[in-house]
Design an enzyme around this catalytic site. Structure first.
Site, PDB file in Angstrom:
ATOM      1  N   ASP A 204       0.831  -1.207   0.000  1.00  0.00           N
ATOM      2  CA  ASP A 204       0.000   0.000   0.000  1.00  0.00           C
ATOM      3  C   ASP A 204       0.862   1.252   0.000  1.00  0.00           C
ATOM      4  OD1 ASP A 204       0.937  -0.290   2.681  1.00  0.00           O
ATOM      5  OD2 ASP A 204      -0.737   0.923   3.393  1.00  0.00           O
ATOM      6  N   GLU A 207       3.308   1.568   2.616  1.00  0.00           N
ATOM      7  CA  GLU A 207       4.414   0.603   2.504  1.00  0.00           C
ATOM      8  C   GLU A 207       4.432  -0.403   3.641  1.00  0.00           C
ATOM      9  OE1 GLU A 207       7.486   3.894   2.311  1.00  0.00           O
ATOM     10  OE2 GLU A 207       7.574   3.227   0.233  1.00  0.00           O
TER      11      GLU A 207
HETATM   12  C1  NOJ Z   1       8.658   3.871   6.410  1.00  0.00           C
HETATM   13  C2  NOJ Z   1       7.404   3.944   5.613  1.00  0.00           C
HETATM   14  O1  NOJ Z   1       7.562   4.747   4.545  1.00  0.00           O
HETATM   15  C3  NOJ Z   1       6.276   4.379   6.504  1.00  0.00           C
HETATM   16  O2  NOJ Z   1       5.107   4.580   5.788  1.00  0.00           O
HETATM   17  C4  NOJ Z   1       6.100   3.272   7.489  1.00  0.00           C
HETATM   18  O3  NOJ Z   1       5.060   3.577   8.361  1.00  0.00           O
HETATM   19  C5  NOJ Z   1       7.391   3.072   8.254  1.00  0.00           C
HETATM   20  N1  NOJ Z   1       8.503   2.869   7.372  1.00  0.00           N
HETATM   21  C6  NOJ Z   1       7.271   1.899   9.192  1.00  0.00           C
HETATM   22  O4  NOJ Z   1       7.200   0.710   8.490  1.00  0.00           O
HETATM   23  C1  NOJ Z   2       6.245   7.316   3.994  1.00  0.00           C
HETATM   24  C2  NOJ Z   2       4.870   7.320   3.457  1.00  0.00           C
HETATM   25  O1  NOJ Z   2       4.134   6.343   4.138  1.00  0.00           O
HETATM   26  C3  NOJ Z   2       4.878   7.026   1.979  1.00  0.00           C
HETATM   27  O2  NOJ Z   2       3.558   7.127   1.481  1.00  0.00           O
HETATM   28  C4  NOJ Z   2       5.759   7.989   1.264  1.00  0.00           C
HETATM   29  O3  NOJ Z   2       5.815   7.645  -0.097  1.00  0.00           O
HETATM   30  C5  NOJ Z   2       7.149   7.999   1.840  1.00  0.00           C
HETATM   31  N1  NOJ Z   2       7.106   8.174   3.265  1.00  0.00           N
HETATM   32  C6  NOJ Z   2       7.994   9.110   1.262  1.00  0.00           C
HETATM   33  O4  NOJ Z   2       7.449  10.350   1.573  1.00  0.00           O
END
Ligand code: NOJ
Ligand code: NOJ
Length: 440
Positions: A204, A207
């Site tokens: 998703d 991520e």
């Molecule tokens: C980094 C991801 O981009 C973020 O969306 C996620 O919540 C954290 N890692 C933890 O898995």
């Molecule tokens: C974490 C977010 O969850 C994700 O949607 C995003 O693409 C990355 N950070 C980078 O901003």
């Protein structure tokens, strides 16, 4: 005074607004806080795109290189940001600004063409992140993320439309889309990938979870519908039919996300991997999916019943769980989902996000438009979310990724490109696209 004179009268048409604006400029009245913030956001985006040490066209998620390291190009963040720059291009009359954004967009196209080659060679077009030099992200990650190619294709189609609208530049258009197979042009590559692979479980946008996602499917559907129209216009008739058919199959899947009993839209179906703690199944990604990817055809549009009911349930949750929402007379600060624990660097508990709060402003402005006159309240409500975002930014208008739920200070990656582009986007929908004509 915030938002005046644009918010006087919900349904003032664009040309009235334009003339109001020129009067305003002539009389040298100070630009309102929200407009000033949109303008600054545009400048911060520009700064990120021209950060030292990156290849031209790379869109860093943030200049932050540690705690957290967001000094990478996410296809999603990049595409969403480019859509705003394309909107600026299409709406500005200032030739310097137009030239500047054109250069940024062309650089991004070239960078993504290279990313597509690198991704195809190493894995597939669902590759979510690239280094600032255009290499594959060299670590294990939530792969694939198939919203990326859809968002990239959508942005490139919008770029093509902007060029066509001003008379078209044949060579650029041809470079972006050619019927030839195997696909050899960037839009066609992404459309072929989506049309043939949308059924694949994907990670998703956060991520964290692998499965079938409303957000991702909405992006794919939009790309295929717009792609189908483009293919038709360029004489690629078989492809046009195929893309359209796939978009219809996706629609059937999207409708399954409606939970009639609990009265909201579920973000994920058929989860096959990833975190399992999101038991409420409420997620702002549903709202983002509607705002970013619905077309004007009543299919999960921002004024539709289930989208609005999902939004209301989310807001109720965040009002309760973030203490900053109890104390201040501002719009509710909105997070990703109630069970979130990611605090921007570790797992100290979830917080409100700028991009989610900005999205709620956009939602209420767009819902207001449908309600028509007498919807001043809805617009006030919309602006209350923007004021909330502004309140937690610093005095120079900087916005990070998150806002501490306890004390309201910024947290997570500083100067998040997506925080800025979502602010610009909200104002574009709240005040009308002519607002972008002010950017310098
Ligand atoms: C980094 C991801 O981009 C973020 O969306 C996620 O919540 C954290 N890692 C933890 O898995
Ligand atoms: C974490 C977010 O969850 C994700 O949607 C995003 O693409 C990355 N950070 C980078 O901003």
């Amino acid at each position: 005074m915030i938002g005046l004179p644009f918010n006087a009268g919900a349904d003032t048409n664009a040309s009235t607004k334009m003339s109001e604006w020129s009067e305003l400029k002539n009389s040298n009245v100070e630009i309102s806080d929200l407009e000033k913030q949109a303008q600054r956001s545009f400048q911060f985006i520009h700064r990120n795109l021209r950060e030292n040490g990156i290849v031209r066209g790379a869109v860093i998620a943030s200049p932050s290189k540690h705690s957290p390291n967001y000094f990478y190009h996410w296809v999603r963040d990049a595409g969403l940001t480019m859509r705003e720059l394309i909107a600026v291009y299409a709406n500005t009359k200032d030739l310097r600004t137009k030239g500047l954004v054109k250069e940024l967009i062309l650089d991004w196209v070239i960078f993504e063409e290279s990313n597509q080659r690198v991704a195809t060679f190493n894995s597939n077009l669902g590759e979510p992140i690239f280094t600032v030099l255009g290499e594959i992200y060299p670590h294990p990650w939530g792969r694939p993320q198939t919203d990326g190619p859809a968002i990239r294709a959508l942005a490139m189609i919008e770029w093509l439309e902007a060029l066509v609208a001003e008379g078209g530049n044949e060579s650029i258009i041809e470079r972006l889309y050619q019927p030839e197979l195997p696909a050899n042009s960037p839009i066609k590559k992404d459309l072929e990938y989506i049309a043939h692979n949308w059924q694949l479980p994907s990670f998703d946008l956060w991520e964290e979870v692998r499965g079938n996602h409303f957000f991702t499917r909405m992006a794919q559907r939009a790309a295929l519908i717009k792609g189908s129209a483009l293919a038709f216009a360029l004489g690629d008739n078989e492809a046009s039919k195929f893309y359209k058919l796939q978009s219809q199959l996706i629609e059937t899947e999207l409708l399954k996300h409606i939970d009639g009993e609990r009265e909201f839209i579920r973000p994920t179906l058929s989860q096959t991997d990833g975190w399992t703690h999101k038991t409420s199944e409420l997620d702002v990604s549903v709202i983002l999916g509607s705002l970013y990817f619905s077309l004007e055809d009543n299919f999960f549009t921002p004024d539709s019943k289930y989208v609005l009911m999902t939004a209301q349930k989310l807001e109720n949750q965040f009002k309760n769980i973030y203490s900053i929402n109890k104390t201040l007379f501002l719009g509710t600060a909105i997070g990703r989902y109630p069970e979130d624990v990611y605090d921007g660097t570790g797992f100290g508990g979830g917080n409100p996000w700028f991009l989610a709060t900005n999205a709620f402003a956009e939602l209420h402005c767009r819902a207001a438009r449908f309600v028509g006159r007498g919807s001043v309240n809805e617009r006030d409500r919309a602006h209350s979310f923007l004021r909330r975002a502004l309140y937690h930014s610093d005095r120079n208008g900087h916005m990070s990724e998150q806002i501490s739920r306890h004390n309201g200070y910024m947290m997570g990656a500083r100067d998040l490109t997506w925080s800025y582009s979502s602010f610009v986007r909200a104002l574009r929908y709240c005040e009308g696209p002519q607002i972008l004509g002010l950017f310098k």
